[in-house]
Design an enzyme around this catalytic site. Structure first.
Site, PDB file in Angstrom:
ATOM      1  N   HIS A 281       0.619  -1.358   0.089  1.00 17.17           N
ATOM      2  CA  HIS A 281       0.125  -0.103  -0.001  1.00 17.17           C
ATOM      3  C   HIS A 281       0.726   1.123   0.048  1.00 17.17           C
ATOM      4  CE1 HIS A 281      -3.959  -1.740   0.868  1.00 17.17           C
ATOM      5  NE2 HIS A 281      -3.401  -2.778   1.205  1.00 17.17           N
TER       6      HIS A 281
ATOM      7  N   THR B 240      -8.517   6.834  -1.893  1.00 19.76           N
ATOM      8  CA  THR B 240      -9.851   6.374  -2.006  1.00 19.76           C
ATOM      9  C   THR B 240     -10.773   7.639  -1.847  1.00 19.76           C
ATOM     10  OG1 THR B 240      -9.626   5.395   0.185  1.00 19.76           O
ATOM     11  CG2 THR B 240      -9.490   3.979  -1.814  1.00 19.76           C
TER      12      THR B 240
ATOM     13  N   LYS C  26       0.782  14.551   1.985  1.00 19.27           N
ATOM     14  CA  LYS C  26      -0.508  14.823   1.393  1.00 19.27           C
ATOM     15  C   LYS C  26      -0.653  16.307   1.238  1.00 19.27           C
ATOM     16  CE  LYS C  26      -2.788  11.027   3.665  1.00 19.27           C
ATOM     17  NZ  LYS C  26      -3.304  10.063   2.457  1.00 19.27           N
TER      18      LYS C  26
ATOM     19  N   LYS D 188      -8.418  14.031   5.045  1.00 19.98           N
ATOM     20  CA  LYS D 188      -7.579  12.942   5.076  1.00 19.98           C
ATOM     21  C   LYS D 188      -6.748  12.884   6.312  1.00 19.98           C
ATOM     22  CE  LYS D 188      -6.656  14.123   0.883  1.00 19.98           C
ATOM     23  NZ  LYS D 188      -6.570  13.173   0.037  1.00 19.98           N
ATOM     24  N   ARG D 189      -5.874  11.857   6.364  1.00 23.44           N
ATOM     25  CA  ARG D 189      -4.979  11.905   7.498  1.00 23.44           C
ATOM     26  C   ARG D 189      -4.228  13.084   7.166  1.00 23.44           C
ATOM     27  NH1 ARG D 189      -4.958   7.714  11.743  1.00 23.44           N
ATOM     28  NH2 ARG D 189      -2.975   9.092  12.147  1.00 23.44           N
TER      29      ARG D 189
ATOM     30  N   LYS E 186     -14.550   8.651  -3.510  1.00 19.56           N
ATOM     31  CA  LYS E 186     -15.866   9.031  -2.994  1.00 19.56           C
ATOM     32  C   LYS E 186     -16.220  10.458  -3.524  1.00 19.56           C
ATOM     33  CE  LYS E 186     -14.083   6.214   0.634  1.00 19.56           C
ATOM     34  NZ  LYS E 186     -13.254   6.238   1.877  1.00 19.56           N
TER      35      LYS E 186
HETATM   36  C1  KUQ Z   1       0.534   2.155   7.086  1.00 15.45           C
HETATM   37  N1  KUQ Z   1       0.015   2.583   4.012  1.00 15.45           N
HETATM   38  C2  KUQ Z   1       0.650   1.634   8.433  1.00 15.45           C
HETATM   39  C3  KUQ Z   1      -1.599   2.032   8.582  1.00 15.45           C
HETATM   40  C4  KUQ Z   1      -1.591   2.216   7.416  1.00 15.45           C
HETATM   41  C5  KUQ Z   1      -0.887   2.301   5.291  1.00 15.45           C
HETATM   42  C6  KUQ Z   1      -0.391   1.643   9.273  1.00 15.45           C
HETATM   43  O1  KUQ Z   1      -3.599   2.773   1.767  1.00 15.45           O
HETATM   44  C7  KUQ Z   1      -4.577   3.177   0.881  1.00 15.45           C
HETATM   45  C8  KUQ Z   1      -4.119   4.038  -0.383  1.00 15.45           C
HETATM   46  C9  KUQ Z   1      -3.267   5.257  -0.005  1.00 15.45           C
HETATM   47  C10 KUQ Z   1      -2.271   4.696   1.427  1.00 15.45           C
HETATM   48  C11 KUQ Z   1      -2.670   4.003   2.290  1.00 15.45           C
HETATM   49  C12 KUQ Z   1      -1.785   3.439   3.209  1.00 15.45           C
HETATM   50  N2  KUQ Z   1      -2.076   3.183   4.577  1.00 15.45           N
HETATM   51  C13 KUQ Z   1      -0.529   2.915   3.088  1.00 15.45           C
HETATM   52  C14 KUQ Z   1      -0.781   2.193   6.480  1.00 15.45           C
HETATM   53  O2  KUQ Z   1      -1.572   5.679   1.906  1.00 15.45           O
HETATM   54  O3  KUQ Z   1      -2.837   6.020  -0.653  1.00 15.45           O
HETATM   55  O4  KUQ Z   1      -5.448   4.461  -0.886  1.00 15.45           O
HETATM   56  C15 KUQ Z   1      -5.584   1.854   0.599  1.00 15.45           C
HETATM   57  O5  KUQ Z   1      -4.718   1.299  -0.303  1.00 15.45           O
END
Ligand code: KUQ
Length: 834
Positions: free
Chosen positions: A363, A662, A560, A554-555, A666
């Site tokens: 991801h 994502t 970002k 968003k976070r 939306k």
């Molecule tokens: C990493 N990595 C550690 C929690 C979350 C993480 C702990 O995944 C979304 C993408 C988005 C991306 C997010 C992500 N979260 C990556 C994470 O930043 O771009 O849309 C779903 O694929």
């Protein structure tokens, strides 16, 4: 009651729901007139709905078992579910009946729904993606389980005090959870620590892990209702429980209190979700959480497989395990341990089964998010797994050298073990080596994954890498969140889009229909008024519904680039102050999002936005044109209100950094226009709708990469007088008059070490934003046309499409349709003692 009954039509279902609600209120909850609170009413309605799920749930399991179907197991440390009630009611097709049933008793169903706390068991996109996937899997009749942790505390509640984020615990289970069923009989023991004993047995080494500590995991199940109420799948979350024979030794030595204390310690495992998104922290408790839920889930999967009474090599025909990032990657050595140590398979056969069963989704490309566990930590907590990882690595590298005979650096990068003063285990390498598929989450991301992140792996395993562009469920994000737009769409093209989202393209001709455009704008206006009302109740902020809603939710993360948005707002502020603004209709800039509690710069970004908001909103000369709001505690439920109300969606990450996004999807299907960079899935949105119907700006991922070595923010600033003035104002302390130097770290990261190229994109961002404002101000009708074209072009971004691709390419699973069955005549028979 009698008079209200006349307002609603008679329906046997409605009458039954009213009665069940009343009976649950009385018999399940003993809520008489003194105890009938909003919580008991909500709970009673939830029970009445749940009663209508249980039978199909049972039937789904039974059918899937009897047909010997292959199941998908989605292992994820996060499931960001939000609320269940309205979604379940809609998927069951009971919305009108429930509304009427509650109205008959004098209650507004919408108000009861507001009582439900969000299930916030995730941080952001990765967790919400898992939730959308579960909805699509159930709707597509694919037998599947989500596996995760039943955190007692989900993502923290965010408050804003004097502009600063503070965190409050999210005790979401305080009033119980009517959507879960505790399965006290489904309980597994998980070991930690201890040692590995080796025994030479008939010419073969037999390894036995003798763990030092044990914790039990109890299953809590939540039903996942597919649209139409046919397939009901399961989200199974594990809760940690001390073993009954806890610390016998201490107990017998007389230290009763110490023994109870260590019992409580064991239960810490499922207490709290780690609040970091796209950031790795090497905490021991996190590693234990990961192994805890992986071990319980695999034991459960193996137990279910054993009912088939077939040979182990058939496992991949019955189970596909998908790893949501590397967080559950210990599933690979754990399955190897089960097959070799417990089931006595040979390494080669066990390895073949493991690889064919596992799939891995990556991801992110951000190095700081890649999980690496100190070898010493793994050794002390999971000694046998570390041995297995070493053996996997050894065998893999032997295979890999033939690809890179004269390149030791390539082998070094392929190795699971990172050498150095303290050795680390790279979980991404383990995941690629231990699974038959590694996918990225958007085309661009998947390309960069093989080109930049894992070029050597893509040589060794060219066929393992693939793309699965993310999607969202149109049922929650359009049908449920935006009912007026949903019915307008159905009126125009029929309701096939609810389960076949490609059909949304039939909306395209309606962009040319003047009445449809007017109706679209009216619906958008209503959604704004609705959102304004929600926000007023939720956080006390007053927004102007007659302004353009420009939204970045968003976070909070530097990549970002909420700072880019903030800098552009300062630029507009100066134009207004200097009377240099034209063709500008009032705009409300809305921000929302949580910062990881330890991420100093992200917290400072929140503070800066709030300080800018204060200056602007307090200035009567400016606030008629622009106002700025940071909405505290952004979460799924807030997104459901805010996204339908948005005119302009901000997707402005530095190209190459947002794996997919994502939220972008939306907004698109709710008729917002996008201002954004060519990053993540936004690239594919532009492909689908045409760039001319979006506001695309900034450098591409490849341009950013080429610029990296020579990027100098001062060059960009000095060459552009307006941007220079923006920076001068910010640096002068104008937004922190009484708080000297608080923004120094932001200045530092913008001017001295900016990995995210803010100033390289600020001019094109500002110009692009002007274009958007110009169109919105001068030609609402053209705006509406583009918005409708965007909705019509959003067909690709349904998670139904994504899940079908996973099912066909990676899992090789089929649909198993479940009949909808109203009778529950076998209830008594099932209850009889066997
Ligand atoms: C990493 N990595 C550690 C929690 C979350 C993480 C702990 O995944 C979304 C993408 C988005 C991306 C997010 C992500 N979260 C990556 C994470 O930043 O771009 O849309 C779903 O694929």
């Amino acid at each position: 009651m009698g008079t209200q009954e006349q307002h609603t039509r008679f329906s046997p279902t409605k009458a039954a729901i009213s009665l069940d609600f009343a009976e649950h209120l009385k018999y399940s909850l003993d809520a008489d007139e003194f105890h009938n609170t909003d919580i008991t009413r909500y709970t009673a309605l939830a029970y009445a709905i749940r009663d209508r799920i249980i039978h199909q749930w049972h039937k789904s399991r039974e059918t899937q078992r009897e047909t010997g179907s292959k199941r998908v197991y989605y292992l994820s440390l996060e499931f960001l579910m939000g609320r269940a009630m309205t979604n379940n009611i809609i998927n069951l097709g009971l919305e009108n009946e429930v509304k009427d049933a509650m109205a008959d008793l004098g209650y507004a169903y919408e108000e009861l729904a507001e009582v439900e706390p969000d299930a916030g068991l995730g941080n952001g996109g990765l967790g919400r993606l898992a939730a959308c996937f579960l909805d699509s899997l159930a709707t597509l009749d694919i037998p599947s389980y989500g596996y995760g942790i039943r955190y007692n505390y989900g993502i923290f509640k965010q408050q804003v005090r004097n502009g600063w984020q503070t965190e409050q615990p999210d005790n979401w289970l305080r009033h119980g959870n009517p959507w879960e069923i505790a399965r006290e009989d489904i309980i597994f023991t998980v070991g930690f620590g201890g040692e590995v004993r080796t025994l030479r047995e008939s010419g073969r080494d037999q390894y036995t892990w003798i763990s030092a500590d044990q914790v039990q995991g109890v299953a809590y199940d939540m039903p996942i209702v597919g649209y139409g109420g046919k397939t009901v799948n399961t989200l199974r979350l594990w809760s940690a429980k001390a073993t009954d024979e806890f610390n016998f030794q201490e107990f017998n030595e007389g230290d009763y209190v110490e023994a109870v204390r260590s019992k409580i310690l064991a239960e810490n495992l499922s207490q709290v979700l780690y609040p970091n998104d796209t950031l790795y922290m090497g905490k021991e408790l996190r590693l234990k959480q990961q192994y805890f839920f992986v071990a319980c889930s695999l034991a459960d999967i193996v137990r279910r497989f054993k009912r088939q009474e077939t040979s182990w090599k058939e496992l991949p025909k019955f189970a596909a395990i998908q790893l949501n990032d590397t967080h559950p990657s210990l599933a690979i050595p754990e399955l190897m341990r089960i097959l070799i140590d417990l089931e006595h398979l040979e390494w080669e056969e066990a390895w073949d089964i493991t690889v064919r069963t596992m799939g891995y989704t990556n991801h992110t490309l951000m190095p700081e998010a890649l999980e690496k566990w100190p070898l010493t930590m793994l050794e002390s907590i999971l000694p046998r797994h570390l041995q297995i990882i070493f053996e996997i690595n050894h065998r893999f590298l032997q295979h890999a050298v033939s690809f890179f005979p004269l390149r030791p650096q390539a082998i070094e990068r392929l190795s699971i073990v990172e050498e150095g003063p303290s050795k680390q285990i790279r979980m991404a390498n383990l995941s690629i080596i231990g699974s038959h598929s590694t996918n990225g989450v958007a085309e661009l991301h998947s390309r960069l994954l093989t080109e930049r992140m894992f070029p050597e792996f893509s040589v060794v395993f060219p066929d393992r890498f693939n793309n699965k562009t993310n999607g969202i469920t149109q049922r929650r994000w359009l049908l449920d969140a935006n009912p007026l737009l949903a019915s307008k769409i159905s009126e125009a093209i029929g309701d096939g889009w609810i389960t076949d989202y490609e059909r949304i393209k039939d909306l395209e001709p309606f962009a040319e229909d003047a009445n449809f455009r007017t109706d679209f704008l009216t619906i958008k206006q209503k959604a704004k008024e609705h959102a304004v009302e929600f926000i007023k109740k939720d956080c006390g902020l007053i927004l102007r519904p007659d302004s353009m809603f420009d939204v970045q939710v968003k976070r909070i993360h530097e990549y970002k680039r909420q700072l880019l948005n903030a800098l552009n707002i300062i630029l507009l502020y100066q134009r207004i102050k200097e009377g240099r603004i034209q063709d500008f209709s009032p705009t409300t800039f809305i921000f929302g999002g949580k910062a990881a509690p330890g991420y100093v710069n992200a917290k400072l970004i929140i503070k800066l936005i709030n300080n800018i908001a204060k200056v602007i909103n307090d200035d009567s000369a400016v606030r008629e044109l622009i106002s700025v709001h940071f909405l505290p505690n952004y979460r799924v439920t807030m997104a459901e209100r805010l996204i339908p109300a948005t005119d302009l969606s901000e997707q402005i990450s530095t190209a190459g950094f947002e794996a997919s996004g994502t939220g972008n999807m939306k907004f698109m299907c709710n008729g917002a226009l996008t201002i954004g960079t060519m990053d993540g899935a936004t690239v594919e949105m532009a492909e689908e709708v045409g760039r001319q119907h979006m506001f695309i700006f900034g450098h591409s991922a490849d341009e950013i990469e080429r610029m990296r070595a020579q990027y100098d923010p001062y060059e960009w600033i000095t060459r552009d007088p307006e941007i220079r003035k923006v920076m001068d104002l910010f640096l002068s302390g104008y937004f922190n008059v009484m708080e000297p130097h608080i923004f120094d770290p932001l200045r530092q990261s913008l001017l001295n070490e900016d990995r995210y190229f803010h100033f390289a994109d600020l001019r094109s961002y500002a110009d692009s934003h002007d274009e958007a404002t110009f169109l919105y101000t001068n030609n609402k009708d053209a705006w509406a046309k583009k918005a409708i074209l965007n909705i019509a072009a959003s067909g690709k971004f349904s998670s139904d499409r994504t899940i079908m691709e996973y099912a066909n390419d990676i899992w090789k699973t089929r649909r198993v349709p479940i009949d909808r069955d109203q009778s529950a005549s076998s209830t008594l028979k099932a209850a009889r003692k066997k």
